[in-house]
Write an enzyme that holds these catalytic residues in place. Structure first.
Site, PDB file in Angstrom:
ATOM      1  N   CYS A 109       0.682  -1.639   0.230  1.00 33.19           N
ATOM      2  CA  CYS A 109      -0.042   0.020  -0.070  1.00 33.19           C
ATOM      3  C   CYS A 109       0.846   1.065   0.283  1.00 33.19           C
ATOM      4  O   CYS A 109       2.244   1.051   0.926  1.00 33.19           O
ATOM      5  CB  CYS A 109      -0.953  -0.122   1.691  1.00 33.19           C
ATOM      6  SG  CYS A 109      -2.055   1.782   1.138  1.00 33.19           S
ATOM      7  N   GLY A 169      15.324  16.320  -9.758  1.00 35.46           N
ATOM      8  CA  GLY A 169      15.488  17.210  -9.070  1.00 35.46           C
ATOM      9  C   GLY A 169      14.603  16.471  -7.632  1.00 35.46           C
ATOM     10  O   GLY A 169      15.080  17.860  -6.896  1.00 35.46           O
ATOM     11  N   GLY A 208      15.865  14.575  -5.297  1.00 37.15           N
ATOM     12  CA  GLY A 208      16.668  14.684  -4.091  1.00 37.15           C
ATOM     13  C   GLY A 208      17.454  15.510  -4.106  1.00 37.15           C
ATOM     14  O   GLY A 208      17.322  15.305  -2.414  1.00 37.15           O
ATOM     15  N   CYS A 257      19.630   9.089   7.143  1.00 36.36           N
ATOM     16  CA  CYS A 257      19.464   7.930   5.996  1.00 36.36           C
ATOM     17  C   CYS A 257      18.402   8.787   4.958  1.00 36.36           C
ATOM     18  O   CYS A 257      17.255   9.948   6.067  1.00 36.36           O
ATOM     19  CB  CYS A 257      18.727   6.365   6.763  1.00 36.36           C
ATOM     20  SG  CYS A 257      17.845   5.786   4.637  1.00 36.36           S
ATOM     21  N   GLU A 279      25.339  11.956   7.710  1.00 42.23           N
ATOM     22  CA  GLU A 279      25.975  10.473   8.310  1.00 42.23           C
ATOM     23  C   GLU A 279      26.965  10.223   7.374  1.00 42.23           C
ATOM     24  O   GLU A 279      25.821   9.739   6.539  1.00 42.23           O
ATOM     25  CB  GLU A 279      24.580   9.844   9.392  1.00 42.23           C
ATOM     26  CG  GLU A 279      25.574   9.294  10.540  1.00 42.23           C
ATOM     27  CD  GLU A 279      24.764   8.491  11.466  1.00 42.23           C
ATOM     28  OE1 GLU A 279      24.524   6.846  11.842  1.00 42.23           O
ATOM     29  OE2 GLU A 279      23.909   8.833  11.507  1.00 42.23           O
ATOM     30  N   HIS A 335      -7.235  -4.528   0.941  1.00 39.48           N
ATOM     31  CA  HIS A 335      -6.965  -3.453   1.293  1.00 39.48           C
ATOM     32  C   HIS A 335      -7.346  -1.987   0.923  1.00 39.48           C
ATOM     33  O   HIS A 335      -7.505  -0.923   1.962  1.00 39.48           O
ATOM     34  CB  HIS A 335      -5.765  -4.352   1.485  1.00 39.48           C
ATOM     35  CG  HIS A 335      -5.118  -2.618   2.303  1.00 39.48           C
ATOM     36  ND1 HIS A 335      -4.750  -2.587   3.848  1.00 39.48           N
ATOM     37  CD2 HIS A 335      -4.251  -1.583   2.105  1.00 39.48           C
ATOM     38  CE1 HIS A 335      -4.357  -1.449   4.405  1.00 39.48           C
ATOM     39  NE2 HIS A 335      -4.023  -0.528   2.855  1.00 39.48           N
TER      40      HIS A 335
END
Length: 540
Positions: A298, A415, A417, A404, A438, A314
């Protein structure tokens, strides 16, 4: 005057001469019993060996090597006399080694009936050129339109190139000081050589090339890799082949360590909304789901299911149309939601499992409570569709503003990102902090961050009118860590050391290129700081 020392070993004949008659008689009876039992065992072993001699090749390990452990080697041989074979079996029996069941480590045991799924392939050879056999499409030379011998030749040339490059780098390090950032003569020559190689393209008529590709596709379909010749230069094609071989080499190491199994517990694809996405890496979904090979998800609540029917049922009941949490940014169809890992634990865990399918270095799956997740969506009349996200520690000791980061594959190279990265630095500016992602970054993440830092610095230098510039001032104004600023300036060859001072060279050619790209891109994929409605959270 020379002393000669003789060491005596415990040999059976030597000890027998010094034992009394009763001990020797008992020893003879025991030997007789062992001889009778070992004779029967030797006959059985010879029958087994005669049946095994009919096979063309002995069983091999997954990497193609013959078994090397002592338990895997048949000690009997038809050329050895009967008495000698009995003596060997007796000695092995006394030492507890004879007819012992084989012990194999986990990664050395595999199904010998496995074959490469590529039609017409005999499972011999490997794309890396370092193994004798393969059992997957990724390592199949035939799938990549190559032969096993060609792969071996390419492997030797790659090894030779690596040795030459390492040697030349050592020579450059010895010849030049560490502070000198200018390119060496060897690097300049190599750059010119690469430029010339990229200009050269095989002069094949376009129609003939298209007909060849079409015929290859019609003949083999999806069972072979498309023809890659003449699509780009030979140099870039060789770079791509090197990258393929390097990835497969790492994959083989993981397989031998037991971390990756061949064809098992690996989700190949996911159905996500109106897209079917091929996965890149292994994700630790429950085994009953992972062994299916395909999952149905989903796209709003990220629940994963086993079949299309379950997903359809669902979706008829699911009331979610956007991520949980607070909407802290909206401009046009783009929204960003702040999701607390402690308040929405199941959603965040499902998001991490989904992200691991497309990230190599991600290790966070279940411990999501110390993190905040910023989920970017694109809205239409059916709901807010997941574009990407980044996670962030609530209390980061090293001031990391991203733990992350992921852009979904169907939204990559558009674009989004850079928008996620820009949004993370916007939050750092509001917090009045200097941020940095990190480490380690994934390959795609590192490319995106380097591109973003380059744009930030060029924009700053374009608007800067003074004569003296400070790295600290740039960091405070852009919220980028000084270390990242310096590394970006060095990669752009804009940082020089001259007469005891560091100088930043304002390269107008790079600024002009950036302005041209910025004008073409427009302002659709940019973050508007005025649209942010957010204040830093207090504690956890």
């Amino acid at each position: 005057g020379t002393q000669v020392i003789i060491f005596c070993t415990e040999d059976s004949d030597f000890s027998a001469e010094h034992t009394d008659s009763s001990e020797s008689d008992a020893h003879a009876v025991r030997n007789t019993r062992l001889t009778r039992s070992s004779l029967r065992l030797s006959r059985n072993s010879q029958d087994i060996k005669e049946s095994a001699d009919h096979d063309e090749s002995p069983p091999r390990t997954p990497t193609g090597n013959a078994p090397s452990s002592e338990s895997d080697i048949d000690m009997s041989s038809p050329n050895v006399s009967h008495d000698e074979s009995l003596a060997k079996e007796l000695s092995l029996k006394e030492s507890g080694l004879a007819h012992r069941p084989k012990r194999r480590r986990f990664h050395e045991s595999y199904n010998f009936n496995m074959k490469c799924p590529t039609p017409g392939c005999n499972s011999l050879g490997h794309l890396t050129g370092k193994h004798e056999r393969h059992f997957s499409i990724s390592g199949c030379p035939l799938y990549h339109n190559l032969s096993a011998d060609e792969c071996k030749v390419k492997a030797s040339s790659r090894d030779k190139h690596v040795e030459e490059r390492t040697l030349s780098q050592r020579q450059d390090e010895n010849r030049h000081s560490a502070r000198q950032q200018a390119q060496t003569e060897r690097q300049l020559r190599y750059k010119e050589k690469v430029t010339e190689m990229r200009r050269k393209r095989n002069s094949v008529p376009l129609k003939e090339q298209k007909d060849k590709y079409t015929e290859h596709r019609q003949t083999h379909g999806s069972s072979r890799e498309p023809l890659l010749e003449n699509i780009t230069s030979d140099y870039d094609l060789e770079l791509f082949r090197k990258a393929q071989a390097r990835v497969l080499d790492d994959l083989e190491k993981l397989r031998l360590q037991g971390q990756v199994t061949e064809g098992g517990n690996m989700i190949k694809a996911i159905v996500f909304g109106r897209y079917e996405l091929d996965t890149w890496y292994h994700s630790p979904y429950p085994e009953e789901y992972a062994r299916l090979g395909r999952l149905y998800m989903c796209e709003f609540c990220l629940k994963y299911m086993k079949s299309q029917t379950i997903l359809r049922r669902h979706m008829a009941k699911c009331v979610w149309k956007h991520p949980p949490g607070d909407e802290i940014y909206r401009k046009g169809v783009i929204s960003v939601f702040e999701v607390d890992g402690k308040k929405n634990k199941i959603y965040c865990q499902n998001l991490c499992l989904l992200a691991k399918l497309f990230l190599d270095h991600k290790t966070l799956y279940y411990d999501v409570e110390p993190f905040l997740f910023y989920v970017m969506t694109e809205a239409d009349n059916t709901g807010c569709h997941l574009v990407g996200y980044f996670s962030k520690e609530k209390n980061s000791f090293l001031n990391y503003n991203v733990s992350c980061i992921l852009t979904m594959p169907q939204y990559m190279r558009q674009g989004y990102g850079k928008m996620l990265i820009d949004f993370s630095y916007l939050l750092s500016k509001v917090e009045e902090k200097v941020g940095s992602p990190e480490r380690p970054l994934s390959d795609l993440g590192l490319i995106s961050y380097r591109s973003y830092w380059k744009e930030v610095l060029l924009r700053y230098l374009h608007n800067f009118q003074g004569k003296e510039i400070s790295i600290k001032e740039i960091s405070q104004e852009t919220a980028v860590n000084p270390v990242d600023i310096v590394s970006t300036l060095q990669s752009l060859q804009m940082l020089k050391y001259w007469k005891g001072k560091h100088l930043i060279l304002k390269r107008q050619d790079l600024i002009d290129d950036w302005k041209t790209k910025e004008a073409k891109r427009g302002s659709n994929k940019t973050i508007d700081s005025t649209a942010l409605k957010w204040s830093p959270p207090n504690g956890t």
